[in-house]
Every structure is written in structure tokens, then in C-alpha cells.
Write a protein that holds these residues in place. Structure first.
Motif, short mmCIF file in Angstrom:
data_model
loop_
_atom_site.label_atom_id
_atom_site.label_comp_id
_atom_site.label_asym_id
_atom_site.label_seq_id
_atom_site.Cartn_x
_atom_site.Cartn_y
_atom_site.Cartn_z
N PRO A 60 0.93 -1.16 0.00
CA PRO A 60 0.04 -0.10 -0.09
C PRO A 60 0.71 1.30 0.13
O PRO A 60 2.00 1.20 0.45
CB PRO A 60 -0.88 -0.14 1.22
N ARG A 61 0.26 2.23 -0.62
CA ARG A 61 1.08 3.39 -0.57
C ARG A 61 1.01 4.19 0.81
O ARG A 61 1.83 4.82 1.08
CB ARG A 61 0.30 4.62 -1.75
N ARG A 62 -0.03 4.04 1.39
CA ARG A 62 0.01 4.78 2.85
C ARG A 62 -0.15 3.63 3.69
O ARG A 62 -0.69 2.63 3.81
CB ARG A 62 -1.44 5.60 2.91
N VAL A 63 0.89 3.82 4.65
CA VAL A 63 0.97 2.78 5.91
C VAL A 63 0.98 3.52 7.08
O VAL A 63 1.48 4.64 7.30
CB VAL A 63 2.64 2.16 5.88
N ASP A 97 5.80 10.75 9.17
CA ASP A 97 6.56 11.42 8.05
C ASP A 97 5.66 11.93 6.78
O ASP A 97 4.88 10.77 6.40
CB ASP A 97 7.54 10.07 7.66
N ALA A 98 5.29 12.89 6.91
CA ALA A 98 4.25 13.50 5.81
C ALA A 98 4.72 13.47 4.51
O ALA A 98 3.84 13.88 3.59
CB ALA A 98 3.63 14.71 6.24
N VAL A 140 3.12 6.97 7.83
CA VAL A 140 3.82 7.58 6.40
C VAL A 140 2.89 7.78 5.52
O VAL A 140 1.95 7.04 5.12
CB VAL A 140 4.88 6.42 5.95
N ARG A 141 3.19 8.96 4.82
CA ARG A 141 2.26 9.63 3.80
C ARG A 141 3.44 9.47 2.44
O ARG A 141 4.34 10.17 2.47
CB ARG A 141 1.85 10.68 3.80
N GLU A 142 3.38 8.44 1.73
CA GLU A 142 4.07 8.34 0.46
C GLU A 142 3.79 9.16 -0.50
O GLU A 142 2.55 8.92 -1.04
CB GLU A 142 4.43 6.66 0.29
#
Length: 135
Positions: A2-5, A100-101, A132-134
């Protein structure tokens, strides 16, 4: 992957010597009820640190944070949560996980990865980053 963890967690900054002050801790085994005793709590909302407090965790959820009343403790009437495992955090701090944005996850295809997504996410978690926001 997933892109957002988002990993619900509590980061306890505890010294290695704390192992001698714990009760019932087994490596690799998650207790049903964990109590972190005598911690100084930082909410992360700009208010001063407070404590000592006992933190009760059931499964993955913080269910109670109990301020320690020294007068009630001396009288033997203090309300302290009980758990299967307890960690003495006297002189230690407990704070929310860091966010971590703006992050960039490297994939194995890029040739710049140190071990794939799992390795990078575990490094972040080991350093207190739980969300985390990737981009």
C-alpha cells in the motif's frame, strides 16, 4: 504494498538496562495486557510532559492512562492497572509515534533499495515513525 502505511503504535523510549526492571516479558511474544509503569508522557500537542503515569495496553490499543497519586500510593489505596507484563519506565518518556508526511519509498526495481519496502518500513518504525504518507 500500500502507498499509505499506518501502524498504530506507541513509542516508548526505554534504555537497554530496562530489561532487568521488567516482569514477564518474552521476546517475540505479545502480551494480552501490558502495563508501562511510572512513565513521563508527552502528548505531542504542545502541553508540558506529565507523569509519572501508568499506561495500560490491551492488544494493540491503549485503554487507560492512570496518573500516579503519591499520597494514595503511600496509603496503599492507589488505583494501578494490572497486566500480564509490566515495564518500569521510571525516568523514561513515552510519546506518540512520529509521522513522516512526505516520504519516498524505493522499490527493488529502482536499484536504490536497501532491501525493499519491508526493510525501509522497519527502519522507519525502529526510529519511531509509525505513520507514513508516501507521495
Amino acid at each position: 504494498m500500500p502507498r499509505r502505511v499506518v501502524i498504530p503504535a506507541l513509542l516508548a523510549v526505554l534504555a537497554p538496562s530496562l530489561a532487568a526492571q521488567t516482569q514477564g516479558v518474552q521476546h517475540g511474544v505479545r502480551p494480552q495486557r501490558l502495563v508501562i509503569r511510572n512513565a513521563t508522557v508527552i502528548d505531542g500537542n504542545g502541553t508540558p510532559a506529565r507523569g509519572p503515569e501508568d499506561i495500560l495496553i490491551e492488544g494493540n490499543t491503549i485503554v487507560d492512562v492512570v496518573p500516579l497519586d503519591p499520597v494514595a500510593l503511600q496509603r496503599g489505596t492507589a488505583r494501578r492497572p494490572q497486566g500480564d507484563v509490566q515495564i518500569d519506565a521510571t525516568g523514561k518518556y513515552v510519546l506518540p509515534g512520529l509521522i513522516d508526511a512526505h516520504a519516498h519509498l524505493q522499490s527493488n526495481r529502482s536499484g536504490h533499495s536497501l532491501g525493499g519496502y519491508e526493510y525501509v518500513l522497519k527502519l522507519w518504525l525502529a526510529n519511531g515513525i509509525t505513520t507514513v504518507r508516501e507521495v
